[in-house]
Design a protein around this motif. Structure first.
Motif, short mmCIF file in Angstrom:
data_model
loop_
_atom_site.label_atom_id
_atom_site.label_comp_id
_atom_site.label_asym_id
_atom_site.label_seq_id
_atom_site.Cartn_x
_atom_site.Cartn_y
_atom_site.Cartn_z
N ASN A 72 0.88 -1.16 0.00
CA ASN A 72 0.00 0.00 0.00
C ASN A 72 0.91 1.21 0.00
O ASN A 72 1.40 1.64 1.05
CB ASN A 72 -0.91 -0.01 1.23
CG ASN A 72 -1.97 1.06 1.17
OD1 ASN A 72 -1.70 2.20 0.79
ND2 ASN A 72 -3.19 0.72 1.57
N ALA A 74 0.37 4.34 -0.56
CA ALA A 74 -0.14 5.55 0.11
C ALA A 74 0.16 5.53 1.60
O ALA A 74 0.38 6.57 2.21
CB ALA A 74 -1.64 5.68 -0.13
N CYS A 75 0.19 4.33 2.19
CA CYS A 75 0.47 4.20 3.63
C CYS A 75 1.91 3.81 3.89
O CYS A 75 2.30 3.60 5.05
CB CYS A 75 -0.47 3.16 4.25
SG CYS A 75 -2.22 3.59 4.19
N LEU A 77 3.41 0.95 3.09
CA LEU A 77 3.43 -0.41 3.61
C LEU A 77 3.93 -1.40 2.56
O LEU A 77 3.52 -1.35 1.39
CB LEU A 77 2.04 -0.83 4.06
CG LEU A 77 1.45 -0.10 5.26
CD1 LEU A 77 -0.01 -0.48 5.45
CD2 LEU A 77 2.26 -0.40 6.51
N ARG A 98 -12.18 3.98 -0.22
CA ARG A 98 -10.76 3.85 0.13
C ARG A 98 -10.06 2.84 -0.77
O ARG A 98 -10.59 1.76 -1.08
CB ARG A 98 -10.63 3.41 1.59
CG ARG A 98 -9.20 3.37 2.10
CD ARG A 98 -9.20 3.14 3.60
NE ARG A 98 -9.81 4.28 4.28
CZ ARG A 98 -9.15 5.36 4.64
NH1 ARG A 98 -7.86 5.47 4.38
NH2 ARG A 98 -9.77 6.35 5.27
N ARG A 131 -9.66 -3.05 5.56
CA ARG A 131 -9.96 -1.62 5.69
C ARG A 131 -9.94 -1.19 7.15
O ARG A 131 -9.35 -0.16 7.50
CB ARG A 131 -11.34 -1.32 5.09
CG ARG A 131 -11.73 0.15 5.18
CD ARG A 131 -13.23 0.35 5.13
NE ARG A 131 -13.90 -0.30 6.25
CZ ARG A 131 -15.20 -0.25 6.47
NH1 ARG A 131 -15.99 0.39 5.63
NH2 ARG A 131 -15.74 -0.87 7.52
N LEU A 134 -6.39 -0.96 8.45
CA LEU A 134 -5.70 0.23 7.96
C LEU A 134 -6.15 1.48 8.70
O LEU A 134 -5.34 2.34 9.06
CB LEU A 134 -5.94 0.39 6.45
CG LEU A 134 -5.21 -0.61 5.55
CD1 LEU A 134 -5.71 -0.48 4.12
CD2 LEU A 134 -3.70 -0.40 5.60
N ARG A 137 -4.61 1.41 12.08
CA ARG A 137 -3.18 1.73 12.01
C ARG A 137 -2.98 3.24 11.87
O ARG A 137 -2.10 3.82 12.51
CB ARG A 137 -2.56 0.99 10.82
CG ARG A 137 -1.04 0.98 10.81
CD ARG A 137 -0.53 0.29 9.56
NE ARG A 137 0.89 0.05 9.64
CZ ARG A 137 1.45 -1.12 9.91
NH1 ARG A 137 0.69 -2.17 10.20
NH2 ARG A 137 2.77 -1.26 9.94
N LEU A 138 -3.79 3.88 11.03
CA LEU A 138 -3.69 5.33 10.86
C LEU A 138 -4.03 6.06 12.15
O LEU A 138 -3.40 7.07 12.49
CB LEU A 138 -4.62 5.78 9.73
CG LEU A 138 -4.23 5.36 8.31
CD1 LEU A 138 -5.33 5.72 7.32
CD2 LEU A 138 -2.91 6.01 7.90
N GLU A 141 -1.08 5.71 14.53
CA GLU A 141 0.02 6.57 14.09
C GLU A 141 -0.27 8.03 14.42
O GLU A 141 0.63 8.77 14.84
CB GLU A 141 0.26 6.39 12.60
CG GLU A 141 0.88 5.04 12.25
CD GLU A 141 1.07 4.87 10.75
OE1 GLU A 141 0.60 5.75 9.98
OE2 GLU A 141 1.67 3.86 10.35
#
Length: 308
Positions: A72, A74-75, A77, A98, A131, A134, A137-138, A141
């Protein structure tokens, strides 16, 4: 394989080369699950790596494979597990709102159409747990990021330091900690105002990022104090890293532009982890070394003695 399958699963490529790492899987493969049973299994965790591992194990009977790769961009990963294999199939996963990234499966023999059809049905059970993982995780963070500088914050240090110290004590690479405190920072706030002080802190963060390696971890631990965790072979390499950071801060144009008329410098304390260290003792030794650097005249690096 250009057709789009139901919802949010798009075959990206098939039978291309792939790279991955060894992934032993002892024992028998689990029985085939329905998409609903699979989704329920995956909802038992919000850890991305755990979800991917559960999914891979659960579908092994229906879709034998040697490993998988999840990306991913964008992230930022790239998660891979398994062993090097010749053939691969890739799927791009999305929901209505997403982009979830791409997952690739690899094995030594070609995938049959019937297997790919079975996989596409099973992937429907992965989409929403993925999803949720993710989003979790965001959120984690964001909670561990300093909003002013964009660096890791003290909560992130409290989470990551025990992990890095444990890795070292299990036989991993030597670990060093640098505690960095800006000299006379209060004068900047008192003379130029807190907005200027914030700009200095942001400039320091960018200079620290440029003066450290990608493998180093940089934190704003509070106020004008920063911490760097890094792996070094010897204590002298930690001192060299500290000197590199000290010079970078002393010569940083961004800092000087943010605080005209001042020449902000930093006092830096270094501690090399030992087998007997705890996260608290390692931090305390580096912190005490930083105060020793201030007592010795500031704008210098001081290494803590190795405890007996």
């Amino acid at each position: 394989m250009k057709q789009t399958t139901s919802p949010g699963i798009q075959p990206a490529s098939r039978d291309s080369g792939a790279r991955s790492v060894q992934w032993p899987r002892p024992g028998l493969a689990p029985p085939i699950l329905s998409a609903l049973e699979l989704a329920q299994l995956l909802q038992t965790s919000l850890e991305l790596e755990r979800i991917l591992d559960l999914f891979s194990q659960a579908i092994q009977s229906a879709f034998p494979h040697d490993g998988l790769v999840y990306e991913n961009t964008a992230c930022g990963l790239h998660i891979h597990s398994g062993r090097l294999s010749r053939h691969s199939c890739s799927y791009h996963l999305t929901t209505e709102e997403r982009d979830l990234g791409e997952i690739r499966f690899v094995r030594g023999r070609k995938f049959r159409d019937s297997e790919l059809h079975q996989l596409e049905n099973l992937l429907a059970g992965l989409v929403y747990p993925l999803r949720n993982a993710l989003l979790y995780r965001l959120a984690v963070e964001a909670a561990q990021t300093d909003p002013l500088t964009g660096l890791h914050n003290r909560a992130a240090l409290d989470r990551l330091l025990p992990r890095e110290l444990a890795r070292f004590q299990r036989g991993g690479q030597p670990l060093a900690m640098l505690v960095i405190d800006l000299d006379h920072f209060k004068k900047v706030n008192d003379t130029l105002g807190h907005s200027a002080g914030d700009e200095v802190l942001q400039a320091v963060a960018r200079c620290l990022e440029q003066a450290t390696r990608k493998s180093d971890m940089v934190f704003r631990s509070g106020g004008e104090e920063f911490v760097v965790l890094l792996h070094v072979a010897q204590a002298k390499h930690g001192v060299e890293a500290g000197e590199r950071i000290r010079r970078a801060l002393e010569d940083c144009d961004r800092i000087q532009e943010a605080a005209p008329g001042f020449l902000p410098t930093a006092s830096i304390g270094l501690a090399i982890a030992t087998d007997s260290d705890t996260p608290r003792t390692l931090f305390d030794r580096a912190d005490q070394a930083m105060y020793a650097a201030k007592s010795a005249g500031r704008n210098r690096v001081h290494a803590a003695p190795t405890p007996r």
